[in-house]
Enzyme design. Structure first.
Site, mmCIF file in Angstrom:
data_model
loop_
_atom_site.group_PDB
_atom_site.id
_atom_site.type_symbol
_atom_site.label_atom_id
_atom_site.label_comp_id
_atom_site.label_asym_id
_atom_site.label_seq_id
_atom_site.Cartn_x
_atom_site.Cartn_y
_atom_site.Cartn_z
ATOM 1 N N LYS A 1 -29.727 -5.935 -23.549
ATOM 2 C CA LYS A 1 -28.837 -6.947 -24.118
ATOM 3 C C LYS A 1 -29.188 -8.367 -23.666
ATOM 4 O O LYS A 1 -29.029 -9.323 -24.407
ATOM 5 C CB LYS A 1 -27.384 -6.647 -23.740
ATOM 6 C CG LYS A 1 -26.835 -5.360 -24.354
ATOM 7 C CD LYS A 1 -26.587 -5.515 -25.830
ATOM 8 C CE LYS A 1 -25.912 -4.284 -26.433
ATOM 9 N NZ LYS A 1 -25.873 -4.363 -27.911
ATOM 10 N N GLU B 1 -18.264 -10.377 -28.552
ATOM 11 C CA GLU B 1 -17.492 -9.146 -28.603
ATOM 12 C C GLU B 1 -18.133 -8.159 -27.640
ATOM 13 O O GLU B 1 -19.328 -8.271 -27.358
ATOM 14 C CB GLU B 1 -17.525 -8.564 -30.028
ATOM 15 C CG GLU B 1 -18.776 -7.744 -30.374
ATOM 16 C CD GLU B 1 -20.060 -8.570 -30.475
ATOM 17 O OE1 GLU B 1 -19.946 -9.793 -30.628
ATOM 18 O OE2 GLU B 1 -21.158 -7.989 -30.392
ATOM 19 N N SER C 1 -33.032 1.986 -23.063
ATOM 20 C CA SER C 1 -32.417 0.673 -23.303
ATOM 21 C C SER C 1 -31.505 0.204 -22.178
ATOM 22 O O SER C 1 -31.285 -0.984 -22.014
ATOM 23 C CB SER C 1 -31.641 0.716 -24.610
ATOM 24 O OG SER C 1 -30.705 1.773 -24.587
#
Lengths: 391, 277
Positions: free
Chosen positions: A85, A107, A375
């Site tokens: 991210k 969000e 990830s």
């Protein structure tokens, strides 16, 4: 707007009129700064020194031996804040700074994107507010604390199902109201144009590094790349460099929930139908009238009834294939990687591990070179997993 | 039932009387089919010049908490697209004033544009406004609206450039929905000066009738926007708040809704106070 951001028929700008000028402004800024030397120098500096890029492409020998394939893990789990991210939040945070925005909103579902936005807000000195469904606030108290430590305000969302999709609705509403000062930092390859294109671009560094690394290690491209798909940013990040290489099989793994045939699933591409949610045409989980269903997955990052529009396109053109694994299988994948390699994956990434296990069991896949995009790391899931499978 | 009044006819009718159009909004099926129908009849009996009807959606991102709650009540009571059209048919049997539909695009996409617009025509709607469909995504929808004799209504906002305004005005028929505020739907105590400026700006770019909505919640707001050059005002959340506050007592609810509507309609009769003096 220069482009409507279509991937075949998917994508687009299905938003209220109020938002169009903001999307135009964002598109213009993105197109200007993505090729700007000063912007890129600053971004690359932070990606290296703050986030910890490049990440390793690790040959998981024990897992390879166990499964009978040659498996590499792209170690996005080693990045600051624990997942891919941060690639996107650093880039969009900087973009917001270059655009003169004085406030970031985001969000978050489980909190990973919220944390990655919060630390970038702290780093760049931009006040940050994160919308989070009140259900998730309750479930992810530690992550709320982590965001608050980085000086972000966490705003609980009480509307709808009080989870990720409602947090997105509320962030959009905020953005509609505060366009001039605020950048909405969307965390995945979803939403209206330019987000799906822009977020993919900022995550494509995963694919660029991976390609270089696999050529160094193997002297050839992998047979298969696997990644989990919620909104789809880690998958598109690693797929991006290989989409033109037809010989490389691309597999997206969705959160199947209890059972993908039930309504309690997050398998949007596998089980959903075409529809418009959060600004773009893609696949969605919906009823016969087009009302959006609540998603379900043990992994909060895959617990979303929509999916990025480029994945819809890759599915329909058969360039990538998509499958789902259940909560139970993902938990087994979680244990498998932890035990064989000493690497505790995020529950999201554990879905890709679980799929790799099933894939490797097929005779025709033995000996293949597989890259799994790992990830994120599993620290955030300790509490949940210890309750599910016993500590 | 006599012939359906068009938006053009309605705006001319009120203009001749020196008034502005009062357009109340409801989410169809809020709080349930029957009560909702009685509320709409009360609107019509209390001075409404046209009605704005919303289909509920699970994820209404242009709407504030009041409309969200109304959507939720409606969906919980079992409202569907099919029943929504049945509801509108019932209203059409009761009144011939213009009926507009406010809807999110996914409901149309799921049913199919042609089928949806056909059903809209058959139940007696005048026009459709799609909350999340800007001109960029209109595609062949204008032709579909034309095919079924429906007005395709668009929004203009403070962020809309003059260039876009021209484009929107060209596509739009019936009336242009002017978004009063930077934000989502919801009752507000103050009306921004920017709203008045926007109305004047839009007026310069279009001959279409204008109706201002979002945040219009007091008789004075109506007078202000009409004085600024708007032809009508759309009131939503202020009315939905009355519904929400009186869910337990239908009689009181209808009485309060009726009395507030009469006040709002009365405000449209005094738009040009300064000219009268």
């Amino acid at each position: 707007m220069i482009s409507k951001g279509k991937f075949g028929k998917f994508g687009g700008v299905f938003v209220p009129e109020l938002l169009i000028p903001a999307l135009e402004e964002l598109e213009a800024a993105y197109l200007k700064y993505k090729d700007d030397d000063e912007f890129n120098n600053e971004l690359n500096y932070y990606l290296k020194e703050f986030a910890g890029r490049p990440t390793a492409l690790y040959h998981a020998e024990n897992l390879s031996k166990k499964l009978g394939c040659k498996i590499y893990l792209k170690r996005e789990d080693m990045l600051h804040t624990g997942a891919h991210k941060i690639n996107n939040t650093l880039a969009q945070g900087l973009l917001a700074k270059y655009m003169g925005k004085t406030r970031l909103i985001a969000e978050t579902g489980a909190g990973q994107h919220g944390i990655a936005t919060a630390v970038v807000g702290a780093l760049l000195g931009i006040p940050t507010e994160v919308y989070m469904g009140s259900e998730d606030v309750e479930r992810q108290k530690l992550n709320v604390f982590r965001m608050e430590l980085s000086n972000a305000a966490v705003l609980p969302v009480e509307s709808g199902s009080r989870t990720l999709k409602d947090a997105i609705n509320e962030a959009m509403r905020d953005w509609i109201t505060n366009l001039k000062t605020t950048h909405y930092l969307i965390g995945s390859t979803m939403g209206p144009h330019p987000y799906p294109t822009m977020v993919k671009y900022f995550q494509s560094i995963i694919g660029q590094e991976t390609k270089r690394q696999i050529m160094e290690k193997e002297g050839r491209l992998p047979d298969t790349i696997m990644a989990c798909v919620g909104g789809g940013s880690n998958a598109l990040g690693i797929f991006s460099e290989f989409i033109g290489d037809d010989e490389v099989e691309l597999v997206g793994v969705e959160g199947g929930g209890h059972d993908i045939k039930s309504h309690r699933t997050g398998a949007t591409l596998t089980m959903g139908t075409e529809g418009v949610l959060h600004g773009s045409l893609s696949y969605v989980l919906q009823n016969n009238d087009g009302q959006i269903n609540e998603a379900h997955s043990v992994s909060a990052g895959l617990d979303y009834p929509g999916v990025g529009p480029e994945h819809a396109y890759l599915k329909d053109t058969s360039r990538a294939c998509y499958d789902a694994v259940t909560d139970q299988e993902a938990l087994e994948g979680f244990r498998l990687l932890s035990k064989t390699e000493g690497i505790i994956p995020a529950l999201e990434s554990a879905h890709a591990i679980a799929y790799a296990k099933k894939y490797a069991e097929k005779k025709e896949n033995k000996g293949k070179i597989i890259i799994i995009n790992l990830s994120g790391r599993g620290d955030k899931d300790m509490d949940l997993v210890s309750r599910q499978i016993g500590g | 039932m006599c012939q359906i009044e068009s938006y053009q006819e309605m705006f001319e009718r009120v203009k001749e009387k020196g008034e502005g159009a009062f357009i109340p909004f409801i989410v169809v099926g809020d709080p349930d089919f029957e009560t909702s129908l009685e509320i709409v009849k009360t609107y019509a009996d209390s001075g409404a010049d046209a009605l704005e009807l919303g289909f509920p959606f699970s994820d209404p991102l242009a709407d504030g908490p009041t409309v969200q709650a109304a959507d939720k009540r409606s969906l919980s009571s079992g409202m569907t697209t099919k029943r929504g059209f049945e509801f509108i048919k019932c209203i059409r049997e009761y009144t011939n004033i213009p009926l507009g539909l406010l809807v999110y695009y996914n409901l149309i996409y799921k049913m199919g544009e042609d089928e949806f617009y056909k059903a809209a025509m058959e139940c007696g709607l005048n026009g459709i406004l799609v909350a999340d469909l800007p001109p960029e995504e209109v595609g062949i929808l204008l032709d579909t609206a034309d095919k079924y004799g429906l007005d395709q209504i668009f929004m203009a906002a403070q962020t809309t450039t003059n260039e876009r305004l021209e484009k929107i005005a060209e596509m739009c028929t019936g009336f242009l929905y002017v978004v009063a505020v930077m934000g989502v739907t919801g009752a507000r105590s103050e009306l921004a000066d920017a709203t008045v400026e926007l109305v004047s700006r839009v007026r310069c770019h279009s001959d279409l009738p204008l109706a201002v909505g979002f945040g219009i919640s007091h008789p004075e707001h109506i007078q202000n926007v009409l004085s600024a050059g708007s032809d009508g005002a759309i009131v939503a959340s202020a009315l939905l708040n009355i519904i929400e506050e009186n869910l337990e007592n239908k009689e009181v609810m209808l009485q309060k809704v009726g009395s507030f509507c009469r006040q709002l309609k009365e405000a449209t009769r005094h738009k040009k106070i300064e000219e009268l003096v």
